[in-house]
Structure formats: C-alpha cells, structure tokens
Design a protein around this motif. Structure first.
Motif, short mmCIF file in Angstrom:
data_model
loop_
_atom_site.label_atom_id
_atom_site.label_comp_id
_atom_site.label_asym_id
_atom_site.label_seq_id
_atom_site.Cartn_x
_atom_site.Cartn_y
_atom_site.Cartn_z
N UNK A 100 -6.59 -34.62 -12.40
CA UNK A 100 -7.58 -34.71 -11.32
C UNK A 100 -7.19 -35.80 -10.32
N UNK A 101 -6.09 -36.48 -10.59
CA UNK A 101 -5.49 -37.46 -9.67
C UNK A 101 -6.47 -38.53 -9.22
N UNK A 102 -7.20 -39.07 -10.20
CA UNK A 102 -8.10 -40.18 -9.91
C UNK A 102 -8.22 -41.06 -11.14
N UNK A 103 -8.53 -42.31 -10.91
CA UNK A 103 -8.76 -43.26 -11.98
C UNK A 103 -10.26 -43.54 -12.14
N UNK A 109 -24.12 -30.83 -23.03
CA UNK A 109 -22.95 -31.57 -23.47
C UNK A 109 -22.77 -32.85 -22.66
N UNK A 110 -21.85 -33.66 -23.10
CA UNK A 110 -21.57 -34.92 -22.42
C UNK A 110 -21.05 -34.68 -21.01
N UNK A 111 -21.31 -35.60 -20.09
CA UNK A 111 -20.84 -35.42 -18.71
C UNK A 111 -19.32 -35.38 -18.60
N UNK A 112 -18.62 -35.92 -19.58
CA UNK A 112 -17.16 -35.92 -19.52
C UNK A 112 -16.56 -34.76 -20.32
N UNK A 113 -17.35 -33.76 -20.63
CA UNK A 113 -16.83 -32.59 -21.35
C UNK A 113 -15.74 -31.95 -20.50
N UNK A 114 -14.64 -31.55 -21.10
CA UNK A 114 -13.46 -30.99 -20.44
C UNK A 114 -12.59 -32.05 -19.77
N UNK A 115 -12.91 -33.31 -19.92
CA UNK A 115 -12.14 -34.38 -19.27
C UNK A 115 -11.54 -35.32 -20.32
N UNK A 116 -10.37 -35.88 -20.01
CA UNK A 116 -9.85 -36.97 -20.81
C UNK A 116 -9.06 -37.90 -19.91
N UNK A 117 -9.03 -39.17 -20.33
CA UNK A 117 -8.34 -40.20 -19.58
C UNK A 117 -6.99 -40.44 -20.24
N UNK A 118 -5.93 -40.18 -19.50
CA UNK A 118 -4.58 -40.36 -19.99
C UNK A 118 -3.92 -41.49 -19.22
N UNK A 119 -3.86 -42.67 -19.85
CA UNK A 119 -3.26 -43.85 -19.25
C UNK A 119 -3.84 -44.18 -17.88
N UNK A 120 -5.16 -44.04 -17.77
CA UNK A 120 -5.84 -44.43 -16.55
C UNK A 120 -6.09 -43.31 -15.56
N UNK A 121 -5.48 -42.15 -15.76
CA UNK A 121 -5.68 -41.00 -14.86
C UNK A 121 -6.49 -39.94 -15.59
N UNK A 122 -7.51 -39.41 -14.91
CA UNK A 122 -8.37 -38.39 -15.52
C UNK A 122 -7.74 -37.01 -15.39
N UNK A 123 -7.79 -36.26 -16.49
CA UNK A 123 -7.27 -34.90 -16.59
C UNK A 123 -8.39 -33.96 -17.00
#
Length: 104
Positions: A60-63, A27-41
């Motif tokens: 995840x408290x990072x941009x 799968x893609x490296x960003x699987x299970x991740x999404x960017x919400x207004x600049x912050x990754x969840x």
C-alpha cells in the motif's frame, strides 16, 4: 496510489469475484493488512470461476496505518465494483446474504 493502478497489476478474468466474509464489519480495522518492516501491505482473495482461489498481495506504499486502511478500502471497493463479490462463511449473515441474492 490509485486503486485502478493496483488492480491493473493482476491478471483478473471477468468471471473472478472478490471473496468477502459476510461478517467482516465485526473484524479488526486492520483485517487484510500487515506491516512489513514499516510498510503496510494488503492481501485479498479472488475466487476464479473454476473454484480456485487466487491470493492478491500488494504494497500500500505507506507507513501510516490510517492511510493503509483507506487505501485497502478503496482497492476493495474498486475490485468489488469491477469484479463483483462472492460471500463465504456459514454465519447467519452469510446465509441471509446468499438468500437475498437468489431472489429476483
């Protein structure tokens, strides 16, 4: 951010297991991740002993995408080590994994 701190915010039972697709490496490296207004969840799924699934969603408290991937992987490793995993899916890899787990 420590993975333990993230896991402690969820009420997990000893019988809960992290749900893993057997072919997630493809799968893609960003699987299970999404960017919400600049912050990754991150969002993960835990299977309860009763068969119900609980979705875990947390910041995840990072941009920075690479940092988010590292933190997601760290949380997944800690959760799998602490809770165990259950492999889902009908791909050949999933079936093969389940067969290996059945053998003593």
């Amino acid at each position: 951010m420590s993975s333990e701190a993230s896991l402690s915010t969820f009420k997990l039972l000893k019988t809960d297991r992290l749900v893993v697709q057997a072919d997630e490496s493809a799968l893609q490296p960003t699987h299970h991740l999404w960017n919400n207004r600049g912050t990754w969840w991150c969002h993960l799924t835990v299977r309860r002993a009763c068969g119900q699934d609980q979705r875990l969603r947390f910041s995840l408290k990072t941009k920075i995408q690479d940092v988010a991937i590292e933190r997601r992987d760290k949380v997944r490793r800690a959760l799998a080590q602490q809770q165990g995993t259950v492999v889902v899916g009908n791909s050949p890899a999933a079936v093969q994994y389940r067969e290996r787990k059945k053998k003593p």
